[in-house]
Design a protein around this motif. Structure first.
Motif, short mmCIF file in Angstrom:
data_model
loop_
_atom_site.label_atom_id
_atom_site.label_comp_id
_atom_site.label_asym_id
_atom_site.label_seq_id
_atom_site.Cartn_x
_atom_site.Cartn_y
_atom_site.Cartn_z
N ASN A 143 33.03 14.61 41.15
CA ASN A 143 33.29 15.25 42.44
C ASN A 143 32.61 14.45 43.55
N ASP A 144 33.34 14.16 44.62
CA ASP A 144 32.73 13.49 45.77
C ASP A 144 32.76 14.34 47.03
N TYR A 145 33.46 15.49 46.98
CA TYR A 145 33.56 16.43 48.09
C TYR A 145 34.20 15.80 49.35
N GLU A 146 34.90 14.68 49.15
CA GLU A 146 35.53 14.03 50.31
C GLU A 146 36.88 14.63 50.64
N THR A 147 37.53 15.24 49.67
CA THR A 147 38.83 15.86 49.92
C THR A 147 38.64 17.28 50.44
N ASP A 148 39.71 17.84 50.97
CA ASP A 148 39.69 19.21 51.49
C ASP A 148 40.13 20.22 50.44
N PHE A 149 40.00 19.84 49.17
CA PHE A 149 40.44 20.71 48.08
C PHE A 149 39.68 22.04 48.10
N LYS A 150 40.43 23.13 47.99
CA LYS A 150 39.84 24.46 47.92
C LYS A 150 40.45 25.23 46.76
N PHE A 151 39.63 25.98 46.07
CA PHE A 151 40.12 26.84 44.99
C PHE A 151 39.96 28.30 45.40
N LYS A 152 40.72 29.16 44.74
CA LYS A 152 40.73 30.58 45.08
C LYS A 152 39.87 31.36 44.10
N ILE A 153 39.02 32.22 44.64
CA ILE A 153 38.23 33.15 43.82
C ILE A 153 38.79 34.55 44.04
N ALA A 154 39.24 35.19 42.98
CA ALA A 154 39.77 36.56 43.07
C ALA A 154 38.95 37.47 42.16
N THR A 155 38.51 38.59 42.68
CA THR A 155 37.73 39.53 41.87
C THR A 155 38.66 40.51 41.17
N ASN A 156 38.33 40.84 39.95
CA ASN A 156 39.13 41.78 39.16
C ASN A 156 38.40 43.12 38.99
N PHE A 157 37.64 43.50 39.99
CA PHE A 157 36.90 44.76 39.94
C PHE A 157 36.88 45.38 41.33
N ASP A 158 36.61 46.66 41.37
CA ASP A 158 36.48 47.39 42.63
C ASP A 158 34.99 47.62 42.86
N ALA A 159 34.42 46.88 43.81
CA ALA A 159 32.97 46.94 44.03
C ALA A 159 32.51 48.35 44.41
N ALA A 160 33.37 49.14 45.03
CA ALA A 160 32.98 50.48 45.47
C ALA A 160 32.66 51.39 44.29
N LYS A 161 33.27 51.12 43.13
CA LYS A 161 33.05 51.98 41.97
C LYS A 161 31.68 51.79 41.34
N TYR A 162 30.97 50.72 41.72
CA TYR A 162 29.63 50.49 41.20
C TYR A 162 28.55 51.12 42.08
N LYS A 163 28.95 51.80 43.15
CA LYS A 163 27.99 52.39 44.08
C LYS A 163 27.55 53.79 43.65
N PHE A 164 27.70 54.08 42.37
CA PHE A 164 27.36 55.44 41.92
C PHE A 164 25.84 55.64 41.91
N ARG A 165 25.47 56.89 41.82
CA ARG A 165 24.06 57.27 41.83
C ARG A 165 23.52 57.20 40.40
N THR A 166 22.46 56.45 40.21
CA THR A 166 21.90 56.31 38.87
C THR A 166 20.93 57.44 38.56
N MET A 167 20.55 57.52 37.29
CA MET A 167 19.57 58.51 36.81
C MET A 167 20.00 59.94 37.12
N SER A 168 21.31 60.18 37.08
CA SER A 168 21.81 61.54 37.31
C SER A 168 22.92 61.84 36.30
N MET A 169 22.77 61.32 35.09
CA MET A 169 23.79 61.49 34.07
C MET A 169 23.86 62.95 33.62
N LYS A 170 25.09 63.46 33.47
CA LYS A 170 25.30 64.83 33.00
C LYS A 170 25.88 64.79 31.60
#
Length: 660
Positions: A176-203
């Motif tokens: 790699n020389d970073y001289e080209t303008d090549f760009k790759f795509k990063i796509a997430t396969n998860f919903d970050a909002a679903k990890y915002k749950f409250r811990t230590m409150s398991m029922k």
């Protein structure tokens, strides 16, 4: 002597001479342990006891024997009396839609209705062969050299930043020389909002719903493939053979929690769901089964009968439906290939913490590593798994944190991260993307349970080219699908296995565990989770706790899996196998191809040592060639008439394991 099993477990090495093999066999006989158990305890002895990477020789094995004897005596001391104990009670590959950067794949919900299924059942006629010669390749020469995957390893101790092992050595490294303008795509396969749950409150009821759903979902998947199958209740007395589905559980609630007990074939029960057997458990008789590999938490489909009503006699363990492989349309493959603009492919660096010695918070070696990434390796993407500020670090445990280079000392652990890790990450070349994935041992992340939310990049002052992902997670780089789980499943999963020479079950423990992850469709399929215990000799601590388990509770330390059972849907693989699975472990590093998936354990960047000056570990550099429709060892069409292509990343990737 079982020399072949020992070489397969410990890996080929010049140190494995006849004298060492004979000593290992002697230890197996003395302590009644299998080869896999000896290997796991040897790795544990290196990491936790001596905190050094010992050579495998007779002198070190003598010290290892004393360690096993002490461990055995501690177990004997901790065994509860009957009076105390009674208080606790009794591939088929299917074409899937490509990952779209604008619309990420939906992450499993906290709950699903029982009629819904989160997985797609394969229905094509192409099936992955499970033979080691075709779909199981490894970088440590467990199997013979293959023309598809040239394997190489070094028997001597290498210098820092030198290659230890290589998978697919015939593939050239990408520059790699970073001289080209090549760009790759990063796509997430998860919903970050679903990890915002409250811990230590398991029922309890919520956890029970999720555990039941796992059983019922797998039963539904099996019935979709085998449509004539009808499931019965294994807990009811019956003279006829039935098919049933349930979860493997230990016979004791204290298993591996407080007494480090080992499972055996006579201590396994099958737990049913409330729908299939009102949640009852029944002992399993595995006498008639020729081969098996079972562990607590595993969902299985069985054939057998319960003639007396006291135990289920298993005649056959049925194969579970396999997940499909990800595919991409030919138009997108062509677009990706054209977008490389003359570059040979993508380069990734994968490393897992801790990034400082266990005795202090000195990150000089990590800073040197970032400089080497910028000036020598020059990757497109860096994947860094925690811990960064380790909860088990002596400075953190003692609360004596002093940063000599700082005039104003940090007032909390978040500031420790901002004054130590953040400045180093800011030195990373802005053209290099980075992904940070937390660990349960990270002191600067709000979630201390698994699944785990990501770092707060704003609070930690991270630069723009650094992304924060939860643990576990799935993401894609162009067409390449990654799965990552930063929880040590290889150390925690202890299976009960019966393997013969003609067995389909692999004798290599790592590959068995990887197969279990794929079959169970979960990054961490173990239940109940693990707990870390270390001896506590402080009588004041013991006396401060009340109850019959005071001494055992005092020995419980920070660590283990800390499962958030209600949200374990977030730890599912999804609708397909990944192309690359990253699963860090304290045990020996490896790079393997299992069912056409590259599985990487980068090891620890700095392993724990008592000597502060000794900072050795490993990291991984992965080179993946551009998708090429004309190359036979590259992407592959599903069939002659289809415009969908398998990625075949395992055929066009070189994985080098470096000494840090």
């Amino acid at each position: 002597m079982d020399s072949k099993d020992i070489i397969a477990a410990f890996g080929p090495s010049e140190s494995l001479n006849d004298e060492v093999i004979e000593k290992i066999n002697t230890l197996k006989q003395i302590f009644q342990l299998s080869t896999d158990d000896i290997f796991v305890r040897w790795e544990t002895y290196n990491v936790n006891e001596v905190q050094n990477d010992l050579d495998l020789n007779t002198v070190n094995l003598e010290g290892f024997q004393q360690y096993l004897q002490r461990e055995l005596s501690n177990q004997t001391r901790a065994t509860p009396s009957i009076k105390k104990a009674k208080d606790f009670g009794s591939i088929k590959r299917k074409p899937l839609l490509p990952i779209n950067s604008s619309s990420p794949i939906e992450t499993p919900n906290k709950f699903r209705k029982l009629g819904e299924t989160p997985f797609k059942t394969p229905n094509t006629h192409l099936k992955l062969d499970s033979s080691p010669g075709d779909n199981f390749h490894t970088a440590n020469n467990t199997f013979q050299r293959s023309p598809v995957n040239n394997l190489s390893s070094s028997p001597t101790k290498p210098d820092s930043n030198s290659v230890i092992e290589t998978l697919n050595a015939h593939i050239d490294e990408i520059s790699n020389d970073y001289e080209t303008d090549f760009k790759f795509k990063i796509a997430t396969n998860f919903d970050a909002a679903k990890y915002k749950f409250r811990t230590m409150s398991m029922k309890l009821l919520e956890s029970a719903d999720v555990l039941d759903e796992q059983i019922d979902t797998m039963a539904s998947l099996y019935q979709e493939v085998h449509k004539d199958t009808q499931f019965g209740n294994p807990c009811l007395s019956s003279q006829f053979q039935i098919t049933c589905c349930g979860r493997i559980v230990p016979d004791s609630a204290l298993y591996d929690k407080l007494f480090n007990q080992d499972l055996n074939a006579t201590s396994l029960y099958l737990e049913t769901s409330r729908l299939s057997g009102i949640g009852q458990r029944v002992p399993l008789d595995l006498t008639n089964v020729k081969e098996y590999s079972l562990f607590p938490g595993q969902i299985v489909c069985l054939e057998g009968k319960n003639p007396t009503g006291r135990g289920f006699i298993v005649d056959k363990i049925l194969e579970l439906p396999e997940l499909g492989a990800p595919v991409t349309p030919i138009e997108e493959i062509k677009e990706i290939s054209e977008g490389f603009k003359g570059t040979d492919g993508l380069k990734f660096v994968i490393a897992c913490g801790p990034f400082s010695n266990s005795s202090n918070l000195n990150y000089n070696k990590f800073e040197q590593f970032i400089n080497r990434i910028n000036n020598e390796i020059k990757p497109d993407l860096v994947i860094l798994c925690g811990p960064f500020v380790d909860l088990n670090n002596k400075s953190v445990v003692d609360g004596e944190i002093e940063l000599p280079q700082e005039k104003v000392q940090p007032v909390n652990l978040d500031e420790v991260f901002k004054k130590t890790i953040t400045p180093i990450l800011k030195k990373l070349n802005p053209k290099i993307q980075a992904i940070l994935i937390p660990s349960l041992r990270d002191a600067t992340v709000k979630h201390c349970s698994y699944p785990q939310d990501s770092f707060d990049r704003k609070a930690l002052g991270l630069p723009k080219n650094v992304k924060v992902f939860p643990n576990p997670n799935g993401f894609s780089i162009n067409e390449i699908v990654f799965g990552c789980s930063n929880l040590d499943v290889f150390k925690d999963l202890k299976d009960v296995s019966k393997i013969d020479s003609s067995s389909k079950i692999l004798s290599n423990r790592f590959e068995r565990i990887i197969n279990h992850i794929f079959d169970q469709r979960r990054y961490y399929p173990i239940f109940p989770g693990s707990v870390i215990r270390r001896p506590c000799n402080d009588k004041k601590v013991v006396e401060s706790l009340d109850g019959i388990m005071a001494e055992e509770l005092s020995e419980t330390k920070i660590g283990g899996s800390s499962l958030e059972v209600s949200y374990m849907g977030l730890a599912e693989l999804g609708d397909s196998l990944p192309d690359v699975l990253i699963s860090p472990s304290e045990l020996k590093y490896f790079a393997k191809v299992v069912k056409n998936v590259i599985v990487i354990n980068p090891g620890s960047f700095i392993r724990p040592y008592k000597d502060d000056t000794k900072q050795e570990g490993t990291y991984v550099v992965m080179n993946t060639r551009v998708p090429d429709l004309e190359d036979s060892d590259n992407v592959e069409a599903i069939n002659d008439d289809s415009n969908l292509y398998y990625h075949n990343v395992f055929k066009r990737s070189r994985i080098d394991i470096y000494k840090s």
